[in-house]
Write an enzyme that holds these catalytic residues in place. Structure first.
Site, PDB file in Angstrom:
ATOM      1  N   GLU A   5       1.994   5.952   5.564  1.00 18.77           N
ATOM      2  CA  GLU A   5       1.427   5.119   6.633  1.00 18.77           C
ATOM      3  C   GLU A   5       2.050   3.731   6.711  1.00 18.77           C
ATOM      4  OE1 GLU A   5       0.049   6.023   3.843  1.00 18.77           O
ATOM      5  OE2 GLU A   5      -1.459   4.633   3.079  1.00 18.77           O
ATOM      6  N   CYS A  11      -1.660   9.520  -2.376  1.00 19.66           N
ATOM      7  CA  CYS A  11      -1.818   8.711  -3.588  1.00 19.66           C
ATOM      8  C   CYS A  11      -3.125   9.078  -4.322  1.00 19.66           C
ATOM      9  CB  CYS A  11      -1.735   7.227  -3.241  1.00 19.66           C
ATOM     10  SG  CYS A  11      -1.312   6.252  -4.686  1.00 19.66           S
ATOM     11  N   HIS A  68       3.141   6.489   0.145  1.00 16.22           N
ATOM     12  CA  HIS A  68       2.323   6.125   1.315  1.00 16.22           C
ATOM     13  C   HIS A  68       3.114   6.297   2.614  1.00 16.22           C
ATOM     14  CE1 HIS A  68      -1.203   4.367  -0.737  1.00 16.22           C
ATOM     15  NE2 HIS A  68      -0.326   4.220  -1.721  1.00 16.22           N
TER      16      HIS A  68
HETATM   17  N1  LIG Z   1      -2.509   3.531  -4.006  1.00 18.30           N
HETATM   18  C1  LIG Z   1      -3.326   4.337  -4.648  1.00 18.30           C
HETATM   19  O1  LIG Z   1      -4.016   5.165  -4.055  1.00 18.30           O
HETATM   20  C2  LIG Z   1      -3.425   4.122  -6.151  1.00 18.30           C
HETATM   21  C3  LIG Z   1      -4.292   5.151  -6.797  1.00 18.30           C
HETATM   22  C4  LIG Z   1      -4.577   4.806  -8.260  1.00 18.30           C
HETATM   23  N2  LIG Z   1      -5.319   3.572  -8.317  1.00 18.30           N
HETATM   24  C5  LIG Z   1      -3.241   4.653  -9.006  1.00 18.30           C
HETATM   25  O2  LIG Z   1      -2.939   3.575  -9.463  1.00 18.30           O
HETATM   26  O3  LIG Z   1      -2.523   5.610  -9.170  1.00 18.30           O
END
Ligand SMILES: NC(=O)CC[C@H](N)C(=O)O
Ligand SMILES: Nc1ncnc2c1ncn2[C@@H]1O[C@H](COP(=O)(O)OP(=O)(O)OP(=O)(O)O)[C@@H](O)[C@H]1O
Ligand SMILES: O=c1[nH]c(=O)c2[nH+]cn([C@@H]3O[C@H](COP(=O)(O)O)[C@@H](O)[C@H]3O)c2[nH]1
Ligand SMILES: [Mg+2]
Length: 539
Positions: free
Chosen positions: A190, A92, A188
């Site tokens: 995880e 991310c 994600h």
């Molecule tokens: N979950 C995250 O790592 C979000 C990363 C960043 N804040 C976004 O909105 O894309």
């Protein structure tokens, strides 16, 4: 005697993955997932300089973050990460940070995306190395369910990168650079909502970083005992505060295996322990486990200082300070007894405590002052020895099991240092403690008898400072009330209320027993609040 920095460290013995934390809620989950399949990893703040690292990781993972890479104060990773020569996986924000650094483009999406998405993988038959990341993960029809939480996304991949997966709204949901062994994913892996997320982490850590999955509790025990022996040397002695809780008991057991009677355990009876607690713990640690343990009766001292105090924080501070005083005095006595050879203080610090204290955002707001043996003895010049510093609670339980501790001990519910004092709302007197203690004893006894103990993470009875009217044997009563609490939780940061039909039936029986058997109580409440907004303890 060897200096601490000459002693072999855990990451010299196990292949280690470094996780750099940009403040995502899920960073510690990445660590948990990877350890679950037997690879040691450490979480450090994203501000960590690679040049200052005291070990050589075999791979690096960049976590998610609440920041946008375009925020003014957005955290930046040390660029040396990308020249370090090991595989990097960006998750991310980590993907976005990697993309920016390598010259690609990140933009705010039209639609922020939170929740499930279907991911389609693009195979690269002529570049099999980059296919390794998704190996064995695809569901039927070549798609897989992943979990997203982002407002920005990659809109142009950096030079040399290939797109390896996309979703309907994210054309660059995963990218990879074959020669550099860099991977970035928008979702994600995880969280459990990403089906097969653990396989992805495993593919990265084992197949791409080539880590050995040798991190097992069995290997940890042998190596840790050896490490303690190196540290303490052939004549040194160690003192440690033990409570009978699983953390300090497992730590004490390790010490005992390592240096036998050169370890001296101290249990402080602060007057607010559970029924027969001190005798039970002394028997268990002393007689059964062969640990040199001294029970110090300081009940009057603690209760004397708590007289007239109602404020929860004041209670906690008084208990914390008195613990230190009593412990220091006892440690000094022991030191004299052993010819000044006491050089170390044992602490049962766990990894979550370490993570909290190294967070790049700084420690979180103080809700309660936890009584703390940490930083206890600054002026005593004792050095700290913390064998569980790298472990999570469930790993400590596994360690306890392997060290041969009784199931009953391994699965003991946590019991806070300030004990019943924070479970008597209002002034803590001997009489009030006695009422809470008896009610708690009945409660826990019934929970065990009815087979609920292992399903509940923590349970206790507390005494409320209110009086209500009741009727017993045709007579009016005007007496106090007991509150029962039973929660389920993984990490005690959030908690749910334990509930089921059978449990409610059981609660009714417990209520009746408490009112019948504990003098001064005519009513029982069950606490149905979750954490947050409530906390586990009442004070
Ligand atoms: N979950 C995250 O790592 C979000 C990363 C960043 N804040 C976004 O909105 O894309
Ligand atoms: N009555 C006590 N006497 C001596 N030390 C204590 C006492 N109560 C707590 N401590 C110390 O405070 C530390 C922190 O307490 P904490 O309750 O968090 O851990 P624990 O008791 O080892 O395990 P658990 O969380 O399962 O109760 C203990 O590890 C122990 O060193
Ligand atoms: O050793 C301890 N010393 C303390 O001062 C203390 N205060 C709370 N706790 C335990 O921490 C967990 C979370 O509790 P709270 O939601 O009440 O903060 C629960 O498991 C609590 O029992 C303590 N443990
Ligand atoms: Mg405890």
């Amino acid at each position: 005697m060897p200096e601490q920095d000459q002693v072999t460290q855990v990451h010299e013995l196990f292949d280690t993955v470094l996780i750099l934390d940009f403040g995502s809620q899920y960073s510690h989950l990445i660590t948990r997932r990877i350890r679950e399949f037997g690879v040691y990893c450490e979480l450090l703040p994203c501000t960590q300089k690679m040049a200052d690292l005291h070990f050589k990781p075999k791979g690096i993972i960049l976590s998610g973050s609440p920041y946008s890479v375009y925020d003014k104060d957005a955290p930046r990773v040390d660029p040396a990460v990308f020249d370090y020569g090991v595989p990097v996986l960006g998750i991310c924000y980590g993907l976005q940070e990697m993309t920016l650094h390598m010259g690609g483009k990140v933009e705010a999406c039209d639609h922020r995306e939170y929740g499930h998405a279907m991911l389609t993988v693009t195979k690269h038959a002529d570049h099999p190395f980059i296919d390794l990341l998704f190996e064995g993960m695809e569901g039927e029809n070549g798609e897989m369910q992943v979990w997203m939480s982002h407002g920005d996304q990659v809109t142009s991949e950096p030079e040399g990168f290939r797109v390896i997966a996309n979703t309907r709204t994210a054309p660059f949901a995963a990218i990879a650079h074959e020669e550099k062994h860099f991977f970035g994913i928008q979702f994600h892996p995880e969280v459990t909502h990403t089906l097969n997320g653990k396989t992805l982490l495993r593919n990265f850590v084992i197949n791409i970083c080539k880590c050995q999955d040798s991190w097992t509790m069995e290997s940890f025990i042998d190596k840790e005992i050896e490490r303690i022996r190196q540290m303490v040397g052939p004549v040194g002695h160690v003192v440690g505060a033990v409570s009978g809780g699983v953390d300090s008991t497992v730590a004490a057991k390790l010490m005992n295996e390592a240096i036998g009677h050169r370890f001296h355990a101290i249990l402080v009876d602060n007057g607010v322990m559970r029924l027969n607690e001190c005798q039970v713990v002394k028997k268990m640690l002393g007689d059964k486990m062969g640990i040199d343990i001294k029970v110090v009766d300081a009940a009057d001292l603690f209760l004397g200082r708590l007289k007239g105090v109602e404020d929860p924080e004041k209670k906690r501070k008084i208990i914390g300070n008195t613990f230190i005083e009593v412990f220091e005095a006892e440690a000094a006595l022991l030191d004299k007894e052993h010819g000044g050879e006491i050089e170390y203080l044992l602490q049962g610090t766990l990894y979550p405590d370490v993570i909290e204290s190294i967070s790049f955002k700084g420690p979180s707001a103080t809700i309660k002052t936890h009584h703390n043996v940490g930083g206890l003895l600054e002026d005593m010049k004792l050095k700290l020895i913390e064998p569980l510093r790298e472990l999570f609670k469930d790993e400590v339980r596994e360690l306890g099991r392997l060290l041969g501790l009784d199931d009953e001990l391994v699965w003991r519910h946590p019991f806070p240092g300030p004990g019943i004092a924070i479970r008597v709302v209002g002034e803590v007197t001997k009489e009030q403690v006695e009422i809470a203690r008896l009610a708690d004893h009945i409660y826990i006894e019934e929970i065990k008898k009815n087979g609920f103990y292992r399903q509940i993470s923590q349970a206790y009875a507390a005494l409320l400072p209110i009086k209500t009217v009741g009727v017993m044997g045709d007579k009016r009563t005007y007496e106090q009330a007991i509150a029962l609490r039973a929660i389920t939780t993984v990490d005690f940061m959030t908690a749910d209320v334990f509930s089921s039909f059978e449990w409610f039936e059981c609660l009714k029986r417990i209520s009746s027993r408490i009112i019948n058997e504990v003098q001064g109580v005519n009513r029982v409440f069950y606490d149905v609040s979750t954490k947050p907004p409530a906390t586990v303890e009442l004070c």
